[in-house]
Every structure is written in structure tokens, then in C-alpha cells.
Design a protein around this motif. Structure first.
Motif, PDB file in Angstrom:
ATOM      1  N   ASN A 216       0.829  -1.202   0.000  1.00 38.38           N
ATOM      2  CA  ASN A 216       0.000   0.000   0.000  1.00 38.38           C
ATOM      3  C   ASN A 216       0.862   1.251   0.000  1.00 38.38           C
ATOM      4  OD1 ASN A 216      -2.560   1.577   0.521  1.00 38.38           O
ATOM      5  ND2 ASN A 216      -1.449   2.021   2.409  1.00 38.38           N
ATOM      6  N   GLN A 217       1.877   1.264   0.846  1.00 37.98           N
ATOM      7  CA  GLN A 217       2.745   2.441   0.944  1.00 37.98           C
ATOM      8  C   GLN A 217       3.514   2.683  -0.357  1.00 37.98           C
ATOM      9  OE1 GLN A 217       1.189   3.637   3.605  1.00 37.98           O
ATOM     10  NE2 GLN A 217       3.086   4.383   4.476  1.00 37.98           N
ATOM     11  N   LEU A 218       3.808   1.604  -1.071  1.00 34.93           N
ATOM     12  CA  LEU A 218       4.555   1.727  -2.328  1.00 34.93           C
ATOM     13  C   LEU A 218       3.647   2.003  -3.524  1.00 34.93           C
ATOM     14  CD1 LEU A 218       7.098  -1.217  -1.877  1.00 34.93           C
ATOM     15  CD2 LEU A 218       7.587   1.235  -1.711  1.00 34.93           C
ATOM     16  N   GLY A 219       2.334   1.964  -3.291  1.00 37.08           N
ATOM     17  CA  GLY A 219       1.401   2.198  -4.382  1.00 37.08           C
ATOM     18  C   GLY A 219       1.312   1.063  -5.381  1.00 37.08           C
ATOM     19  N   ARG A 220       1.667  -0.143  -4.957  1.00 33.43           N
ATOM     20  CA  ARG A 220       1.628  -1.310  -5.852  1.00 33.43           C
ATOM     21  C   ARG A 220       0.255  -1.988  -5.713  1.00 33.43           C
ATOM     22  NH1 ARG A 220       7.419  -3.699  -4.101  1.00 33.43           N
ATOM     23  NH2 ARG A 220       6.601  -5.637  -5.039  1.00 33.43           N
ATOM     24  N   HIS A 221      -0.747  -1.383  -6.322  1.00 30.64           N
ATOM     25  CA  HIS A 221      -2.138  -1.694  -6.021  1.00 30.64           C
ATOM     26  C   HIS A 221      -2.594  -3.052  -6.541  1.00 30.64           C
ATOM     27  CE1 HIS A 221      -2.499   2.249  -4.333  1.00 30.64           C
ATOM     28  NE2 HIS A 221      -2.166   2.825  -5.485  1.00 30.64           N
ATOM     29  N   GLU A 222      -2.076  -3.493  -7.683  1.00 35.76           N
ATOM     30  CA  GLU A 222      -2.478  -4.804  -8.185  1.00 35.76           C
ATOM     31  C   GLU A 222      -1.928  -5.919  -7.303  1.00 35.76           C
ATOM     32  OE1 GLU A 222      -1.772  -5.393 -12.313  1.00 35.76           O
ATOM     33  OE2 GLU A 222      -2.901  -3.615 -12.929  1.00 35.76           O
ATOM     34  N   GLU A 223      -0.672  -5.789  -6.876  1.00 33.06           N
ATOM     35  CA  GLU A 223      -0.091  -6.772  -5.959  1.00 33.06           C
ATOM     36  C   GLU A 223      -0.802  -6.748  -4.611  1.00 33.06           C
ATOM     37  OE1 GLU A 223       4.442  -7.021  -6.079  1.00 33.06           O
ATOM     38  OE2 GLU A 223       4.040  -5.154  -7.176  1.00 33.06           O
ATOM     39  N   LEU A 224      -1.170  -5.555  -4.172  1.00 31.87           N
ATOM     40  CA  LEU A 224      -1.908  -5.405  -2.920  1.00 31.87           C
ATOM     41  C   LEU A 224      -3.229  -6.161  -2.991  1.00 31.87           C
ATOM     42  CD1 LEU A 224      -2.436  -3.993  -0.159  1.00 31.87           C
ATOM     43  CD2 LEU A 224      -3.333  -2.049  -1.456  1.00 31.87           C
ATOM     44  N   ARG A 225      -3.944  -6.006  -4.078  1.00 29.72           N
ATOM     45  CA  ARG A 225      -5.223  -6.683  -4.250  1.00 29.72           C
ATOM     46  C   ARG A 225      -5.049  -8.199  -4.265  1.00 29.72           C
ATOM     47  NH1 ARG A 225      -7.952  -4.744  -9.474  1.00 29.72           N
ATOM     48  NH2 ARG A 225      -6.224  -5.944 -10.357  1.00 29.72           N
ATOM     49  N   ASP A 226      -4.018  -8.679  -4.921  1.00 26.58           N
ATOM     50  CA  ASP A 226      -3.773 -10.116  -4.992  1.00 26.58           C
ATOM     51  C   ASP A 226      -3.437 -10.685  -3.617  1.00 26.58           C
ATOM     52  OD1 ASP A 226      -3.223 -12.577  -6.737  1.00 26.58           O
ATOM     53  OD2 ASP A 226      -1.368 -12.387  -5.593  1.00 26.58           O
ATOM     54  N   CYS A 227      -2.556 -10.016  -2.902  1.00 30.99           N
ATOM     55  CA  CYS A 227      -2.155 -10.478  -1.565  1.00 30.99           C
ATOM     56  C   CYS A 227      -3.352 -10.488  -0.625  1.00 30.99           C
ATOM     57  CB  CYS A 227      -1.041  -9.582  -1.033  1.00 30.99           C
ATOM     58  SG  CYS A 227      -0.405 -10.050   0.597  1.00 30.99           S
TER      59      CYS A 227
END
Length: 288
Positions: A216-227
Motif C-alpha cells: 500500500n505504501q509503495l502504491g503497488r495496487h495490483e499486488e496489494l489486491r492479490d495479496c
């Protein structure tokens, strides 16, 4: 929020409690909280809670994680007993569920006022778990105005996300932070609307929670959603297979037993296969 381990005879296993601290540190967790409802705090004696405070303070010494001790009790006098012990151990903060015996917001205000006479450390105000009285947004803002250390909110009452957004209107002063809870089941949305973190039972998935916050802090939203999706897969087993969270703590070598004071747990071969199937999906996000 840490889980509470027990040995085979049903006594609190303080060695495993200390091991849980080390495990969370390895996972990259930023803060520890104990004992709350996820810790079975209502099943613990006063002596067990106080010894647990001491064990955690020692186990967390020289680590970078914050330690927040739960000092709630049914009334103000009981809470103050815990708070005085906690204050002597110099934690980073305290948390208190409202007193179950309160019958008005004025009594709840007096309870936190008494706690603020014991400590100047941050105090997390939990909005659920006490009497059937809503801690209104106006009440929380006034409490934080009167006692600045009470500006830290663990929000889990009613229409949670509406309340979180309402509280944000009063950040950073007097409301200093707003945390989610409920096992992080709403955390993806809560991160996206700008809350400050999650404070909930989940030590068994500590590295996954830490990874979610990092993404979330890195703005990696697709990976965030997957995790997040992978975490929900195993979290929704909680109601289908009681005790799964303790199974994971034992599987990961943190707890020696799956003992609980809520009940006795056992697992069929089919249940174990389902737990393992869903846990496998988390492996890319786990630390060894």
C-alpha cells in the motif's frame, strides 16, 4: 494483537508468548498489542495478565516494534490496577475497551480521564467490546480534545467506514490516528480511504499483514489486491473450521499446542487438506 498460547495442561505458556514476539519481529510487524479479545483476555486471570505484561515487556526489549498493553476492565478501579502495572513497564502505549459496567457516556469519559491520570502515553480507544453504548464521533472528538493522548482510535463500531471517514475530518488534531480491526477483513478498502493501519488478531499471518501495508505504501495496487485476496481465502475458513488460526500458529512453529479456553479443537483429514490448500496460496508472501 497477539494470541494467547496455552500448554497441554491449559495454563498460559509464557515461553510461547515470548516466541510469538520474536516471530512477529521476523515478520516485519510494527506493533504488538496484548491482551485484547483476540487474545482471549476475558478468560485470563488478573495474575496471568500481569505476568503476560512483564513477559512481553522483556521479550520486546531492544526490538523496534511498539508494545501496547491492554488495560481494560469492567470498571475504573479494575482498569487502574492494570494501568499502574503497565505504566511501570514503560510500554509505547495502552489500549482500553470501555468499561462493561458503564451506563452512560459520562461514565466512559470518566474512565478514560482516570487512565490519563496514570499515563501520558498514547491511549487507543476501542469503540466496541464494552457496554451497548455508541461512542459517537462527537464523544471521541471531545475525549481527544480533553485528553490528547486519547486521540488514537480503534474503530469497529456500526457503520465502520462511515465513522472512519467522519473521524478523518478531525485529523491530525485532536484525532491522531484511526485504525481498523475485524481481522483486517475490510482493510483493503480502509487503506484506500486513508486509515492509519490495522490493529487486530492476526499474528499467524503477521508477515502477510506487513506485506499488505508495504504494498500500500509503495502504491503497488495490483499486488496489494492479490495479496489481500489470498489472505481472505484462508480467513473465511474461521467460521467453517473453528481453530484454524491456532492450527496455523502451531504449523508455523510459534505455538506448541492448539489449546484454547474458548473450546477444544481438532481437525479431520479433510479439514487439514482445506487449510493447507488455502495456506499454500499465501506462500509467496510469507517469510521463512
Amino acid at each position: 494483537i497477539l494470541s494467547t498460547p496455552y500448554n497441554e495442561s491449559g495454563e498460559v505458556d509464557y515461553d510461547d508468548l515470548a516466541k510469538e514476539v520474536a516471530f512477529c519481529d521476523q515478520c516485519g510487524v510494527q506493533g504488538l498489542v496484548w491482551p485484547q479479545n483476540s487474545s482471549e483476555q476475558r478468560y485470563l486471570t488478573k495474575e496471568e495478565r500481569i505476568k503476560g505484561f512483564q513477559v512481553l515487556a522483556e521479550a520486546n526489549r531492544n526490538r523496534t516494534m511498539s508494545l501496547v498493553l491492554g488495560v481494560q476492565a469492567d470498571d475504573t478501579a479494575g482498569m487502574l490496577e492494570y494501568a499502574k502495572v503497565a505504566e511501570a513497564l514503560s510500554p509505547d502505549g495502552m489500549i482500553a475497551i470501555p468499561p462493561t459496567t458503564a451506563i452512560s457516556l459520562n461514565e466512559i469519559h470518566a474512565y478514560y480521564a482516570a487512565l490519563c491520570e496514570i499515563t501520558e502515553r498514547p491511549i487507543f480507544v476501542q469503540t466496541s467490546g464494552g457496554p451497548d453504548i455508541e461512542l459517537t464521533i462527537e464523544f471521541l472528538v471531545q475525549l481527544a480534545t480533553d485528553f490528547p493522548q486519547c486521540g488514537y482510535i480503534k474503530e469497529e463500531y456500526g457503520r465502520v467506514h462511515e465513522r472512519m471517514l467522519a473521524l478523518q475530518e478531525f485529523q491530525p488534531d485532536p484525532i491522531r490516528s484511526v485504525f481498523g480491526a475485524t481481522l483486517g477483513r475490510g482493510w483493503l478498502y480502509e487503506m484506500r480511504i486513508g486509515t492509519d493501519g490495522v490493529m487486530t488478531g492476526g499474528a499467524m499471518y503477521g508477515d502477510v499483514y506487513a506485506k499488505l501495508w508495504e504494498l500500500n505504501q509503495l502504491g503497488r495496487h495490483e499486488e496489494l489486491r492479490d495479496c489481500y485476496s489470498k489472505l481472505l481465502l484462508i480467513q473465511n475458513l474461521d467460521n467453517l473450521i473453528p481453530g484454524v488460526r491456532l492450527y496455523i500458529l502451531q504449523k508455523r512453529g510459534v505455538f506448541k499446542t492448539i489449546r484454547s479456553r474458548r473450546g477444544e479443537y481438532s481437525f479431520s483429514s479433510l479439514e487439514i487438506a482445506e487449510i493447507e490448500y488455502r495456506f499454500d496460496a499465501l506462500k509467496p508472501y510469507l517469510k521463512s
